[in-house]
Design an enzyme around this catalytic site. Structure first.
Site, short mmCIF file in Angstrom:
data_model
loop_
_atom_site.label_atom_id
_atom_site.label_comp_id
_atom_site.label_asym_id
_atom_site.label_seq_id
_atom_site.Cartn_x
_atom_site.Cartn_y
_atom_site.Cartn_z
N CYS A 149 -8.47 -3.76 -4.07
CA CYS A 149 -9.29 -2.64 -3.61
C CYS A 149 -10.75 -3.01 -3.81
O CYS A 149 -11.21 -3.15 -4.95
CB CYS A 149 -8.95 -1.37 -4.38
SG CYS A 149 -10.01 0.03 -3.91
N ASN A 158 -0.94 -4.70 -4.46
CA ASN A 158 0.21 -3.82 -4.51
C ASN A 158 1.32 -4.46 -5.32
O ASN A 158 1.30 -5.66 -5.58
CB ASN A 158 0.68 -3.55 -3.07
CG ASN A 158 1.34 -2.20 -2.92
OD1 ASN A 158 1.80 -1.62 -3.89
ND2 ASN A 158 1.40 -1.71 -1.70
#
Length: 209
Positions: A149, A158
Site C-alpha cells: 500500500c 496481501n
C-alpha cells in the site's frame, strides 16, 4: 466489446484515508463513482466494491465499525454484488477482526462479503480463519504475497495464496486450486523480480538444488 466483465470501486472506511488516497470525502467518492456504477449495471458488468482500512487507518488510527457497515451497505445499495473488506495496512488481529465481524454481520449479508487481508504483521492467515469461522467464503490473496500500500509506510502485500491454500485445504475446504502449481509460480515470480518469496509455505517448499 471491451472484454471487461467486472468493476471495482474502492471506498475507504476512514475519512482521513479517503482524503489521502483519492482526495475527497467518503460521501463525495460515492457521488464520483455513481455514473460509472450505473454504466456498468446497464452493460451487465458485475460490480465488486472494496472497503479499505477496516482494522485501522495510518492517518486516523481506529476506524469505527459503524463506518465500515455504513459504507458497505451503501455500496450494496448502489449495485455491488460483493463487498471485499480490506485490512489495507495489515494491522488487524484475530481479535480485532472477530469484533468487527460480530458488529457488522447483523447488518450485512455474509454471502455478499469477502476479506482482503494484508500480512504486514503476519496475522493475515489467522484473520482469514476468523472470517471463515463467521461464514465468509471468499478471500483475496496474491501469489508469493506480492503487493503493498503506497499510502501506508511498511505495509506488505496481501496474504500469500500459497499460505491461504495450505490453511484452507487442511481445514477441508475444496478450493479447486492446485497448491503445488501456485507454489511453483511463486518461486518463478520471486526469482524474476529478484525479491524474497513472501510465502511461508513457498519458502518451506523451496526446491532443493
Amino acid at each position: 466489446s471491451s472484454g471487461i466483465n467486472a468493476e471495482w470501486p474502492l471506498r475507504p472506511g476512514s475519512e482521513a484515508f479517503c482524503k489521502k488516497n483519492i482526495n475527497c470525502s467518503i460521501e463525495e467518492s460515492f457521488e464520483r463513482f455513481a455514473p460509472t456504477i450505473e454504466l456498468a449495471k446497464e452493460n451487465g458488468i458485475a460490480i465488486r466494491g472494496y472497503v479499505s482500512c477496516i482494522a485501522g487507518c495510518p492517518y486516523q488510527g481506529h476506524v469505527d465499525h459503524g463506518s465500515v457497515a455504513k459504507v458497505s451497505q451503501k455500496l450494496l445499495e448502489m449495485g455491488c454484488s460483493e463487498i471485499s473488506l480490506g485490512d489495507t495496512i495489515g494491522v488487524g488481529t484475530p481479535g480485532k477482526i472477530k469484533e468487527l465481524l460480530q458488529a457488522i454481520l447483523p447488518h450485512l449479508p455474509v454471502e455478499n462479503l469477502a476479506l482482503h487481508m494484508h500480512d504486514t504483521y503476519g496475522q493475515a492467515v489467522a484473520n482469514v480463519y476468523v472470517g471463515l469461522d463467521h461464514g465468509i467464503r471468499v478471500f483475496d490473496s496474491s501469489v508469493s504475497g506480492l503487493g503493498g500500500c503506497p499510502y501506508a509506510q511498511g505495509a506488505s502485500g496481501n496474504v500469500a495464496t500459497e499460505d491461504l491454500l495450505y490453511m484452507l485445504h487442511d481445514n477441508g475446504c475444496d478450493t479447486g486450486v492446485d497448491i503445488d502449481s501456485v507454489i511453483e509460480t511463486g518461486h518463478f515470480i520471486s526469482d524474476f523480480l529478484e525479491r524474497i518469496n513472501g510465502s511461508k509455505v513457498g519458502i518451506a517448499k523451496t526446491p532443493r538444488s
